[in-house]
Each structure stands twice: as structure tokens, then as C-alpha cells.
Design an enzyme around this catalytic site. Structure first.
Site, PDB file in Angstrom:
ATOM      1  N   ARG A 154     -11.012  -2.368  22.038  1.00  0.00           N
ATOM      2  CA  ARG A 154     -10.231  -3.464  21.461  1.00  0.00           C
ATOM      3  C   ARG A 154      -8.759  -3.516  22.446  1.00  0.00           C
ATOM      4  NH1 ARG A 154      -8.321  -2.460  15.299  1.00  0.00           N
ATOM      5  NH2 ARG A 154      -7.213  -0.676  16.352  1.00  0.00           N
TER       6      ARG A 154
ATOM      7  N   TYR B 120       0.733  -1.253   0.048  1.00  0.00           N
ATOM      8  CA  TYR B 120       0.047   0.027  -0.140  1.00  0.00           C
ATOM      9  C   TYR B 120       0.934   1.220   0.195  1.00  0.00           C
ATOM     10  CZ  TYR B 120      -3.178   3.546   2.227  1.00  0.00           C
ATOM     11  OH  TYR B 120      -4.020   4.410   2.443  1.00  0.00           O
TER      12      TYR B 120
ATOM     13  N   ASP C  64       9.589  -7.447  -4.093  1.00  0.00           N
ATOM     14  CA  ASP C  64       8.582  -7.796  -3.354  1.00  0.00           C
ATOM     15  C   ASP C  64       8.294  -9.304  -3.533  1.00  0.00           C
ATOM     16  OD1 ASP C  64       5.883  -5.830  -2.304  1.00  0.00           O
ATOM     17  OD2 ASP C  64       5.843  -7.875  -2.035  1.00  0.00           O
TER      18      ASP C  64
ATOM     19  N   ASN D 156      -8.228  -5.269   9.170  1.00  0.00           N
ATOM     20  CA  ASN D 156      -7.997  -4.792  10.920  1.00  0.00           C
ATOM     21  C   ASN D 156      -8.381  -3.164  11.028  1.00  0.00           C
ATOM     22  OD1 ASN D 156      -6.938  -7.365  11.595  1.00  0.00           O
ATOM     23  ND2 ASN D 156      -5.169  -6.724  10.401  1.00  0.00           N
ATOM     24  N   ASN D 157      -7.784  -2.499  10.019  1.00  0.00           N
ATOM     25  CA  ASN D 157      -7.928  -1.032  10.429  1.00  0.00           C
ATOM     26  C   ASN D 157      -8.991  -0.392  10.064  1.00  0.00           C
ATOM     27  OD1 ASN D 157      -4.534  -1.338   8.866  1.00  0.00           O
ATOM     28  ND2 ASN D 157      -5.160  -0.896  11.109  1.00  0.00           N
TER      29      ASN D 157
ATOM     30  N   SER E 126       6.976   3.070  12.706  1.00  0.00           N
ATOM     31  CA  SER E 126       5.666   3.110  12.851  1.00  0.00           C
ATOM     32  C   SER E 126       5.432   3.726  14.273  1.00  0.00           C
ATOM     33  CB  SER E 126       5.203   1.928  12.896  1.00  0.00           C
ATOM     34  OG  SER E 126       3.479   1.919  13.459  1.00  0.00           O
TER      35      SER E 126
ATOM     36  N   LYS F 101       9.591  -3.270  14.777  1.00  0.00           N
ATOM     37  CA  LYS F 101      10.043  -1.942  14.159  1.00  0.00           C
ATOM     38  C   LYS F 101      10.944  -1.204  15.148  1.00  0.00           C
ATOM     39  CE  LYS F 101       7.345  -1.825  10.716  1.00  0.00           C
ATOM     40  NZ  LYS F 101       8.065  -1.639   9.289  1.00  0.00           N
TER      41      LYS F 101
ATOM     42  N   TYR G 134       4.978  -6.900  16.781  1.00  0.00           N
ATOM     43  CA  TYR G 134       4.929  -6.080  15.531  1.00  0.00           C
ATOM     44  C   TYR G 134       5.820  -4.675  15.777  1.00  0.00           C
ATOM     45  CZ  TYR G 134       3.781  -2.576  11.921  1.00  0.00           C
ATOM     46  OH  TYR G 134       3.997  -1.418  11.135  1.00  0.00           O
TER      47      TYR G 134
HETATM   48  C1  WQD Z   1      -7.900   3.322  14.368  1.00  0.00           C
HETATM   49  C2  WQD Z   1      -9.145   3.557  15.396  1.00  0.00           C
HETATM   50  C3  WQD Z   1      -9.811   1.683  16.742  1.00  0.00           C
HETATM   51  C4  WQD Z   1     -11.074  -0.897  13.273  1.00  0.00           C
HETATM   52  C5  WQD Z   1      -2.885   0.375  13.555  1.00  0.00           C
HETATM   53  C6  WQD Z   1      -1.390  -0.207  13.746  1.00  0.00           C
HETATM   54  C7  WQD Z   1      -0.537   0.582  13.733  1.00  0.00           C
HETATM   55  C8  WQD Z   1      -0.557   0.945  12.160  1.00  0.00           C
HETATM   56  C9  WQD Z   1      -1.704   1.605  11.670  1.00  0.00           C
HETATM   57  C10 WQD Z   1       1.122  -0.148  11.014  1.00  0.00           C
HETATM   58  C11 WQD Z   1      -9.102   2.949  16.636  1.00  0.00           C
HETATM   59  C12 WQD Z   1     -10.832   2.039  15.731  1.00  0.00           C
HETATM   60  C13 WQD Z   1     -10.668   0.280  14.197  1.00  0.00           C
HETATM   61  C14 WQD Z   1     -12.572  -1.193  13.551  1.00  0.00           C
HETATM   62  C15 WQD Z   1     -12.701   0.632  15.321  1.00  0.00           C
HETATM   63  N1  WQD Z   1      -0.015   0.103  11.251  1.00  0.00           N
HETATM   64  N2  WQD Z   1     -11.502   0.913  15.058  1.00  0.00           N
HETATM   65  N3  WQD Z   1     -13.240  -0.413  14.387  1.00  0.00           N
HETATM   66  O1  WQD Z   1      -4.978   0.560  15.684  1.00  0.00           O
HETATM   67  O2  WQD Z   1      -4.597   3.275  15.530  1.00  0.00           O
HETATM   68  O3  WQD Z   1      -3.034   1.635  14.263  1.00  0.00           O
HETATM   69  O4  WQD Z   1      -2.890   0.726  12.193  1.00  0.00           O
HETATM   70  O5  WQD Z   1       2.009   0.231  11.387  1.00  0.00           O
HETATM   71  O6  WQD Z   1       0.820  -0.136  13.977  1.00  0.00           O
HETATM   72  O7  WQD Z   1      -1.588  -0.380  15.436  1.00  0.00           O
HETATM   73  O8  WQD Z   1      -5.672   1.808  13.386  1.00  0.00           O
HETATM   74  O9  WQD Z   1      -7.281   1.570  12.053  1.00  0.00           O
HETATM   75  O10 WQD Z   1      -6.707  -0.283  13.532  1.00  0.00           O
HETATM   76  O11 WQD Z   1      -7.832   1.693  14.335  1.00  0.00           O
HETATM   77  O12 WQD Z   1     -13.386   1.216  16.149  1.00  0.00           O
HETATM   78  O13 WQD Z   1     -13.233  -1.885  12.796  1.00  0.00           O
HETATM   79  O14 WQD Z   1     -10.152   3.025  15.123  1.00  0.00           O
HETATM   80  O15 WQD Z   1     -10.116   1.206  18.214  1.00  0.00           O
HETATM   81  O16 WQD Z   1      -9.511   3.727  17.605  1.00  0.00           O
HETATM   82  P1  WQD Z   1      -4.522   1.768  14.804  1.00  0.00           P
HETATM   83  P2  WQD Z   1      -6.767   1.224  13.415  1.00  0.00           P
END
Ligand code: WQD
Length: 345
Positions: free
Chosen positions: A299, A19, A39, A205-206, A132, A160, A156
Site C-alpha cells: 500500500r 471509537y 460530537d 481501512n485498518n 497520532s 495532527k 491527515y
Molecule cells: C496496519 C498494517 C497494512 C489493512 C493507520 C493510520 C494511522 C492510525 C492507525 C489514525 C499495515 C496492513 C491493513 C488491510 C493489510 N490512524 N493492512 N490489509 O496504516 O499502520 O495506521 O491507522 O491515527 O494514522 O495510518 O494501520 O491498520 O491501516 O495497517 O495488510 O486490509 O496492516 O499494510 O502493515 P496503519 P492499518
């Protein structure tokens, strides 16, 4: 407007099809750099690099190499005469790293050590490293500054932080070595063409890719992880940064490291925090689609607030983020609508 290089400079980009890697390749090529892409396509697809070539009208060599294969990696250095490396390649799912720590330590650390050994052997002594904000761990103090203690809370984040330390130690041992350690906050958005973007494998996940999949009907509704944080609307606050601002930050960091030695960390964030519900509402505005959600439990490991003090990158690199949350949502929506299945199977 970016400074265009007079003399072409060849840069190795590891994890180039990912990405942030693919978006950075666009910015590097548009700034006049030439690139070599590596890659293993474990978490990405060659189509992303085809689209980078389509967007920029430029071609570049692509090596399908797993960086755990030291011989194959070294062969790339023997074949290509690079000036510097931008190192994105690595596993990056926080939850997965907790379940599979050995896989994360081996993959992220051994591949980086193989990279550094080939750099040394072939006299390549400049690197921009994809670190990160996760290295700060669950700090309650915001905004986060580079001189704050490092306290990662998952494997993870530990990888880093360890790689940052490896690069710092190499810079002490070799006075010609330069390293820019870029601590990303929350990268979101997509190139304005809608041709490249975030293509998470499986359930995202994000937050933003998940919201985008709800908007196109791929997911039923969003679960908001926690509505009782000590924040204005009770939901988590993060520093979302447009991936093209992040890409430009790499170009600035590369120009800096080509003219400096030593290792320096830089926060790449906007310095502004947005809550989960603010993101949801911004996405509804951008897409015209209502995003159904419900508030679920917090979470584990999440901090209430995380956002950057980006002043060091502004002062030293001459870089600052310019795009807004609305830009991020509009560009994400364009990518998601045009590519409902990402880069395809
Ligand atoms: C953002 C906010 C969640 C999903 C992660 C990694 C970090 C980096 C970026 C790699 C939080 C909330 C999320 C969902 C939600 N990655 N959320 N429902 O956790 O800040 O960072 O991604 O380097 O290492 O930790 O990002 O997008 O997962 O969460 O409410 O289905 O959205 O609780 O407040 P995060 P995120």
C-alpha cells in the site's frame, strides 16, 4: 487500579462518541471524573454514548455540536464549567485525506482553533490532544521516540502535526496553559463487555476491523498489503495497542496536565511490533475461525516497521500498556460477534 478522585472534575470530551473517545469516557467516569460529551455524529452514533452510560451507570450531558460552528461550541463553554478538554474530534482516514485535503485542513484545524479560542475565553487552559504516530511519517528508524523529527506524509498526518504546533505555541504565549500531545500507534480491541467497540463506516481501512469482518463473514478475504518487506515474515510490522490501555493513558495524561503547564508529546504504544500475519494468526486463535487471505501489492505510503519507544509515558505519566495481542483479538471478536452491524443504522 486507578486513583479515584476526591473532588469531581468536569472534563469536556470532543468526539466523545467515537471509537477511542467512547472508551476513554468509560475510563474517565470510572476514575471519578465528570464529563461533558460533544460530537457531531458525522462518523459515530449516539448509541455509543448510551452504552457508555449503561457500562458505567453514570449519566452526563451530550451536545450534538459541529465544532466548525464556533457559536454553538462556545455556548457549551458558557453552559458548562469545565476544568480541561480531551480533544478527539476530527477526520482521520489517511486515504480520504489525500483525496480531500481541503476538507481535512478546514475540519481538523478550524475546529481546533475554535476550541482553543473558547478555552481561552472561558479560562480553560488544560488540554489532552489526540495526536497520532502518523506524524512521524515513514521513518525507517524504530522504535520511534518523541524527540525524532516530525515528517507527516499525508494531509491527515499534517493536520495532527500542525495542531501539535498550535498547542505548543499557545503554551509559549500563556504560561498557565498545559497540553499533553498523545501520539497513538495502532489502537485495536474493545471494552471487555462487548458493548462498545470500533464501528467503521463502510469498508474498514485498518487491518483489525477488516479481519474481524472477514471472521464474521461480512468480507470474503483479507488482502495483505505487501509480503516482501524487510521483516521476518515479509509483512508490515505495527505497534498494536488495546483501546482500553489507550483510554487509561488519557486518564493518566489528564491527571498530569491538570498539574503541569507547557506542551509535551507522549507515545502511547506497547513498544512491541506485530506483523500482519501474526495478527491474522492471533485472530484465528481468538475466534476459532480461519481467516482467508492473499498477498497483494504494497500500500503506497506504508512503512515496513512502526513501533513506539513508550518509555517517556512510563516515566512521566506513570502509564504503560498491559494488554496483549491475544487480549486485543479476543475483545475485538466479542464486540464483532455481539454487534455484527456495529451500533446499527
Ligand atoms: C496496519 C498494517 C497494512 C489493512 C493507520 C493510520 C494511522 C492510525 C492507525 C489514525 C499495515 C496492513 C491493513 C488491510 C493489510 N490512524 N493492512 N490489509 O496504516 O499502520 O495506521 O491507522 O491515527 O494514522 O495510518 O494501520 O491498520 O491501516 O495497517 O495488510 O486490509 O496492516 O499494510 O502493515 P496503519 P492499518
Amino acid at each position: 487500579m486507578m486513583d479515584i478522585l476526591e473532588v469531581a472534575c468536569l472534563i469536556l470530551v470532543t468526539g466523545a462518541a467515537g471509537y477511542i473517545g467512547s472508551h476513554t469516557c468509560v475510563s474517565l467516569l470510572e476514575a471519578g471524573f465528570d464529563i461533558v460529551a460533544i460530537d457531531n455524529f458525522a462518523n459515530s452514533k449516539p448509541e455509543a454514548l448510551s452504552r457508555v452510560q449503561e457500562i458505567t451507570g453514570k449519566t452526563f450531558s451530550i451536545h450534538s455540536v459541529d465544532m466548525l460552528d464556533a457559536k454553538a461550541l462556545d455556548a457549551v463553554f458558557a453552559e458548562e464549567n469545565m476544568e480541561a478538554v480531551i480533544h478527539f474530534a476530527g477526520l482521520k482516514a489517511v486515504g480520504e485525506s489525500v483525496a480531500q485535503p481541503l476538507r481535512y485542513y478546514e475540519n481538523n484545524l478550524v475546529s481546533t482553533i475554535n476550541l482553543c479560542k473558547s478555552m481561552k475565553k472561558h479560562h480553560v487552559n488544560k488540554i489532552v490532544f489526540s495526536s497520532s504516530a502518523t506524524v512521524y511519517g515513514a521513518q525507517e528508524q524504530v522504535p520511534l521516540r518523541e524527540d525524532m523529527p516530525i515528517a507527516p506524509v499525508n494531509p491527515y498526518g499534517q493536520t495532527k502535526a500542525m495542531i501539535e504546533q498550535i498547542l505548543r505555541d499557545i503554551a509559549v504565549a500563556d504560561d498557565q496553559f498545559g497540553a499533553a500531545l498523545l501520539r497513538y500507534f495502532n489502537p485495536v480491541g474493545a471494552h471487555g463487555s462487548g458493548r462498545i467497540g470500533e464501528d467503521p463506516q463502510g469498508i474498514p481501512n485498518n487491518l483489525v476491523p477488516y479481519v474481524a469482518q472477514v471472521a464474521v463473514g461480512k468480507r470474503a478475504e483479507l488482502t495483505v498489503h505487501g509480503g516482501d518487506y524487510d521483516t521476518p515474515d515479509g509483512t508490515g510490522i505495527r505497534d498494536y495497542i488495546h483501546v482500553m490501555d489507550l483510554a487509561e493513558g488519557h486518564v493518566k495524561a489528564l491527571s498530569w496536565v491538570l498539574n503541569h503547564t507547557g506542551a509535551e508529546a507522549f507515545n502511547l504504544g506497547t513498544g512491541k511490533g506485530s506483523s500482519v500475519l501474526e495478527v491474522v494468526h492471533a485472530f484465528e486463535q481468538a475466534s476459532g475461525v480461519r481467516i482467508p487471505y492473499h498477498i497483494g501489492p504494497r500500500r503506497p505510503g506504508d512503512a515496513a516497521r512502526s513501533f513506539a519507544d513508550p518509555s517517556k509515558a512510563q516515566q512521566v505519566l506513570g502509564w504503560r500498556a498491559t494488554k496483549t495481542l491475544d487480549d486485543m483479538c479476543a475483545d475485538t471478536w466479542k464486540w464483532q460477534k455481539q454487534n455484527p452491524n456495529g451500533y446499527g443504522e
